[in-house]
Design a protein around this motif. Structure first.
Motif, short mmCIF file in Angstrom:
data_model
loop_
_atom_site.label_atom_id
_atom_site.label_comp_id
_atom_site.label_asym_id
_atom_site.label_seq_id
_atom_site.Cartn_x
_atom_site.Cartn_y
_atom_site.Cartn_z
N SER B 44 0.82 -1.22 0.00
CA SER B 44 0.00 0.00 0.00
C SER B 44 0.85 1.26 0.00
O SER B 44 0.34 2.35 -0.23
CB SER B 44 -0.90 0.00 1.24
OG SER B 44 -0.09 0.01 2.40
N GLY B 45 2.17 1.08 0.26
CA GLY B 45 3.03 2.26 0.39
C GLY B 45 3.26 2.63 1.84
O GLY B 45 3.90 3.62 2.16
N LYS B 46 2.75 1.77 2.72
CA LYS B 46 2.82 2.02 4.15
C LYS B 46 4.29 2.07 4.64
O LYS B 46 4.67 2.97 5.39
CB LYS B 46 2.08 0.86 4.85
CG LYS B 46 1.95 0.96 6.32
CD LYS B 46 1.23 -0.27 6.85
CE LYS B 46 1.94 -1.54 6.39
NZ LYS B 46 1.47 -2.76 7.03
N SER B 47 5.12 1.10 4.15
CA SER B 47 6.52 1.07 4.57
C SER B 47 7.28 2.28 4.07
O SER B 47 8.08 2.88 4.80
CB SER B 47 7.21 -0.19 4.03
OG SER B 47 6.70 -1.31 4.69
N THR B 48 7.03 2.67 2.83
CA THR B 48 7.69 3.86 2.28
C THR B 48 7.29 5.09 3.09
O THR B 48 8.13 5.95 3.38
CB THR B 48 7.28 4.04 0.80
OG1 THR B 48 7.54 2.82 0.11
CG2 THR B 48 8.05 5.17 0.16
N PHE B 49 6.03 5.12 3.49
CA PHE B 49 5.53 6.24 4.28
C PHE B 49 6.26 6.28 5.64
O PHE B 49 6.67 7.34 6.11
CB PHE B 49 4.02 6.11 4.47
CG PHE B 49 3.37 7.36 4.98
CD1 PHE B 49 3.77 8.62 4.52
CD2 PHE B 49 2.33 7.30 5.91
CE1 PHE B 49 3.16 9.78 4.98
CE2 PHE B 49 1.72 8.45 6.37
CZ PHE B 49 2.14 9.70 5.91
N MET B 50 6.45 5.08 6.20
CA MET B 50 7.15 5.01 7.48
C MET B 50 8.61 5.48 7.32
O MET B 50 9.12 6.22 8.14
CB MET B 50 7.13 3.58 8.00
CG MET B 50 7.70 3.49 9.39
SD MET B 50 8.58 1.95 9.68
CE MET B 50 10.12 2.27 8.90
N ASN B 51 9.26 5.03 6.24
CA ASN B 51 10.65 5.47 5.99
C ASN B 51 10.74 6.98 5.88
O ASN B 51 11.70 7.61 6.32
CB ASN B 51 11.19 4.83 4.71
CG ASN B 51 11.44 3.34 4.87
OD1 ASN B 51 11.58 2.86 6.00
ND2 ASN B 51 11.46 2.62 3.77
N MET B 52 9.67 7.55 5.28
CA MET B 52 9.62 8.99 5.12
C MET B 52 9.51 9.67 6.47
O MET B 52 10.26 10.60 6.78
CB MET B 52 8.41 9.33 4.25
CG MET B 52 8.54 10.53 3.39
SD MET B 52 9.88 10.38 2.23
CE MET B 52 9.21 9.18 1.09
N ILE B 53 8.57 9.19 7.30
CA ILE B 53 8.38 9.76 8.64
C ILE B 53 9.65 9.58 9.47
O ILE B 53 10.05 10.46 10.22
CB ILE B 53 7.18 9.09 9.35
CG1 ILE B 53 5.88 9.41 8.59
CG2 ILE B 53 7.07 9.56 10.80
CD1 ILE B 53 4.68 8.61 9.07
N GLY B 54 10.31 8.42 9.28
CA GLY B 54 11.51 8.13 10.07
C GLY B 54 12.77 8.82 9.56
O GLY B 54 13.86 8.56 10.05
N ALA B 55 12.63 9.67 8.55
CA ALA B 55 13.77 10.41 7.98
C ALA B 55 14.84 9.47 7.46
O ALA B 55 16.03 9.78 7.44
CB ALA B 55 14.37 11.39 8.99
N LEU B 56 14.42 8.26 7.07
CA LEU B 56 15.35 7.33 6.43
C LEU B 56 15.40 7.59 4.94
O LEU B 56 16.32 7.21 4.25
CB LEU B 56 14.90 5.88 6.68
CG LEU B 56 15.09 5.37 8.11
CD1 LEU B 56 14.29 4.08 8.32
CD2 LEU B 56 16.55 5.13 8.43
N ASP B 57 14.35 8.25 4.45
CA ASP B 57 14.22 8.48 3.02
C ASP B 57 13.73 9.91 2.82
O ASP B 57 13.16 10.51 3.73
CB ASP B 57 13.18 7.49 2.46
CG ASP B 57 13.43 7.21 0.99
OD1 ASP B 57 14.27 7.91 0.39
OD2 ASP B 57 12.78 6.29 0.45
N LYS B 58 13.99 10.44 1.62
CA LYS B 58 13.54 11.80 1.35
C LYS B 58 12.47 11.76 0.25
O LYS B 58 12.54 10.91 -0.65
CB LYS B 58 14.70 12.67 0.88
CG LYS B 58 15.60 13.06 2.04
CD LYS B 58 16.46 14.27 1.73
CE LYS B 58 17.50 13.96 0.67
NZ LYS B 58 18.36 15.14 0.43
N PRO B 59 11.49 12.63 0.32
CA PRO B 59 10.43 12.61 -0.69
C PRO B 59 10.94 13.13 -2.04
O PRO B 59 11.89 13.90 -2.09
CB PRO B 59 9.38 13.56 -0.12
CG PRO B 59 10.13 14.48 0.78
CD PRO B 59 11.27 13.68 1.33
N THR B 60 10.31 12.66 -3.13
CA THR B 60 10.63 13.18 -4.46
C THR B 60 10.17 14.63 -4.56
O THR B 60 10.86 15.48 -5.08
CB THR B 60 9.93 12.34 -5.54
OG1 THR B 60 10.21 10.96 -5.29
CG2 THR B 60 10.41 12.71 -6.94
#
Lengths: 409, 224
Positions: B44-60
């Protein structure tokens, strides 16, 4: 931070003991051979230097040699081929300001020295008055052969401590007579001095200087042998100007000694020492190159095992990054681990090298010496190997994407 | 707002035929002291969303402010620093550092924050006490049960007093009884410490215990 990383590194190396030791092997062999080579090399070169030094670094040895080396054994040196006393005196006068002394010698006829029931095989060497200075002969009693002895062709002798005690026991040898029984008959020399028995380093010196030799006036020896000149002699030059003197000497003899077969060649200790050191140096270089290859292989081994370690700990690296580790933190953790790994190998190598060199020093009879700077250099060098070969895997670890790393199975 | 995500878009394989839009213009705000559950099926994109919240990843594209910090503008080391200071991670599979005692695990985020050893150790001990693991401070992870590991992980997540606890399926690897105990611990920390918690889960049961449920489906938030 550093301490924490050190603790972590020790933990991780202990967790994989066997692997760590195998990885260290290359470093151990490399550092051990470097340490051993350096200390054995030091031992040999200091031995050579001291041996040659005792002969005299300022001495120049002059000898007649065949111009064509093949003729050396073909022709016999005749009386008129020899360097005449006149020529040598002329030489000494020409270079009087640069020459401290000239040692002349003539092999006398050896035989058996007898005194009552006691006897000893001796050799006899006729010498001039400066022979003692040039060859650094130390007197313990009396005097050395002097000009007067030579001028008068006296039958006097300087004996070694060893011979003195053999023939005369504890009584004073000065003024007593040493009888030498040769094939021709008996030669009697009045003892005027006793010199210290030392195994004289005679690699280049003239004739026999073994400690049972009796030194007699060279004129006396010449008379007995019917000799008219010398095939070799030793010149003592002044400190620091030996090479210059040698060159002037060479041109002097080139113009004043004319002979079809023979020529007067000179050699200095310096040039001997140099060629000896060169040889030692190239042997060390060869072994050093092997050690270098071993260190390189060892370093690559460290790199390899660090790559494995990084892969194994991908998840851990991910977790650390999630918890806030920066690139620097991860990189230094792995660099320190690699450094510790090769440092441990280096330390084991040094200990092993010291053991090898002490065994070798017993076998070679030379005292192996290892100075602190060399040990320090080995320690630093092995650490540097760790840093160099650990940097790439550490950088790889530090730039892992935390998301990927956390997901790694 | 403690946590503010505005129009977050995350795309992969940008500019290729396989371009994939995982998060499609997602916005979410969380207030201090909230307990938010993010639910959604896998993919669903839930993990990517979590990575985003966790500052592990940056949004496009889009903006993300965490406790006032513009996360979307940060480089890798700055992201590490913000994670260290403002986010406490609790993972499904614990991710404790092996061969490191519970105490050292809890102290680790403080090490990266540059806190002195004595302070680190003292606080780590307190936190282990808080999660009921005071007696096992010297134990290594492989000497602990799953529930105990997760308690240590929660203590570790609290080490630098972060703005949010971000828990990704924290009970996923535990039996239901132990899972309930861990959930209790989260609720207690939220209630008594006032800590903001974002819980990622696919369990309706766990989500229902939180204050607010955010459902993610096909890269979008379907309810708030």
């Amino acid at each position: 931070m550093l301490l924490e990383n050190l603790g972590l590194a020790i933990e991780s190396l202990r967790a994989n003991k066997m692997r760590s030791i195998l990885t260290m092997l290359g470093i151990i062999i490399g550092i051990a051979s470097v340490t051993a080579i350096i200390s054995i090399g030091n031992a040999l070169s200091s031995q050579v230097t001291s041996e040659m030094g005792s002969f005299g670094a300022t001495n120049i040895y002059v000898m007649l040699q065949a111009k064509n080396p093949e003729n050396e054994t073909v022709y016999q040196m005749q009386d008129n081929d020899l360097l005449s006393e006149e020529l040598i005196t002329n030489f000494q006068q020409t270079f009087s300001d640069r020459v401290k002394g000239i040692a002349l010698s003539q092999q006398g006829e050896g035989g058996t020295a007898k005194e009552g029931r006691k006897s000893s095989t001796v050799s006899v060497l006729g010498v001039n008055s400066q022979f003692g200075i040039v060859n650094n002969i130390k007197l313990v009693k009396g005097r050395f052969i002097n000009e007067k002895d030579n001028a008068g062709r006296k039958n006097v002798g300087v004996v070694s401590e060893k011979l003195s005690s053999k023939l005369f026991g504890r009584s004073d040898p000065l003024g007593r007579e040493a009888k030498v029984y040769t094939k021709q008959g008996v030669a009697t020399y009045t003892v005027v001095g006793v010199y210290k028995s030392e195994e004289s380093p005679s690699m280049l010196s003239t004739g026999s200087t073994e400690s049972t030799a009796i030194y007699i006036p060279v004129s006396t020896a010449n008379l007995a042998a019917g000799a008219q000149g010398y095939s070799n002699f030793t010149v003592m030059g002044l400190d620091g100007k030996v090479q210059q003197l040698k060159e002037s000497m060479d041109s002097f003899f080139a113009s004043s000694y004319k002979n079809d077969i023979w020529e007067a060649n000179s050699m200095t200790m310096e040039s001997q020492l140099k060629s000896m050191m060169n040889m030692l140096g190239s042997v060390s270089m060869a072994i050093g190159a092997i050690a270098g290859i071993s260190l390189l292989v060892g370093g690559v081994g460290v790199m390899n095992i660090m790559m494995v370690s990084v892969t194994e700990r991908t998840r851990e690296i991910g977790a650390r990054k999630a918890l806030g580790a920066k690139k620097f933190h991860i990189r230094s953790q792995f660099v320190i681990e690699a450094m510790l790994l090769s440092l441990a190998g280096g330390l084991i190598g040094i200990v092993l090298g010291v053991i090898i060199s002490s065994v070798a020093s017993v076998l070679l009879g030379a005292k192996a010496s290892l100075d602190l700077p060399v040990i320090a250099a080995c320690v630093i060098f092995s650490m540097a190997i760790g840093v160099f070969f650990g940097y790439y895997p550490a950088s790889k670890a530090s730039s892992l994407d935390p998301i990927e790393a956390l997901r790694y199975e | 707002m403690l946590l503010e995500l505005k129009n977050i878009v995350k795309k992969y394989y940008i500019g290729t035929e396989n371009e994939l839009e995982i998060l499609k213009n997602v916005s979410l705000s969380v207030r201090k002291g909230e307990f938010v559950a993010i639910v959604g099926p896998s993919g669903s994109g839930k993990s990517t969303f979590m990575n985003m919240i966790g500052a592990l990843d940056k949004p496009t594209s889009g903006e993300y402010f965490l406790n006032g910090n513009p996360v979307h503008k940060m480089d890798d080391d700055e992201l590490s620093e913000i994670r260290n200071r403002e986010i406490g991670f609790v993972f499904q599979n614990f991710n404790l550092i092996p061969r490191s005692s519970a105490l050292k695990n809890v102290a680790l985020p403080m090490l990266y924050a540059g806190i002195s050893k004595s302070k680190r150790m003292a606080r780590a001990k307190d936190l282990l006490g808080l999660v009921g693991m005071g007696e096992r401070a010297g134990h290594q992870p492989n000497e602990l049960s799953g529930g105990q590991k997760q308690r240590v992980a929660i203590a570790r997540a609290l080490a630098n007093d972060p703005a949010i606890l971000l828990a990704d399926e924290p009970t996923g690897a535990l039996d239901s009884k132990t899972g309930d105990m861990i959930m209790e611990l989260f609720l207690k920390i939220n209630r008594e410490e006032g800590k903001t918690i974002v819980l990622i889960t696919h369990s309706e049961k766990l989500a229902s215990q939180s204050g607010r449920v955010v459902a993610v489906s096909d890269g979008k938030i379907t309810n708030q």
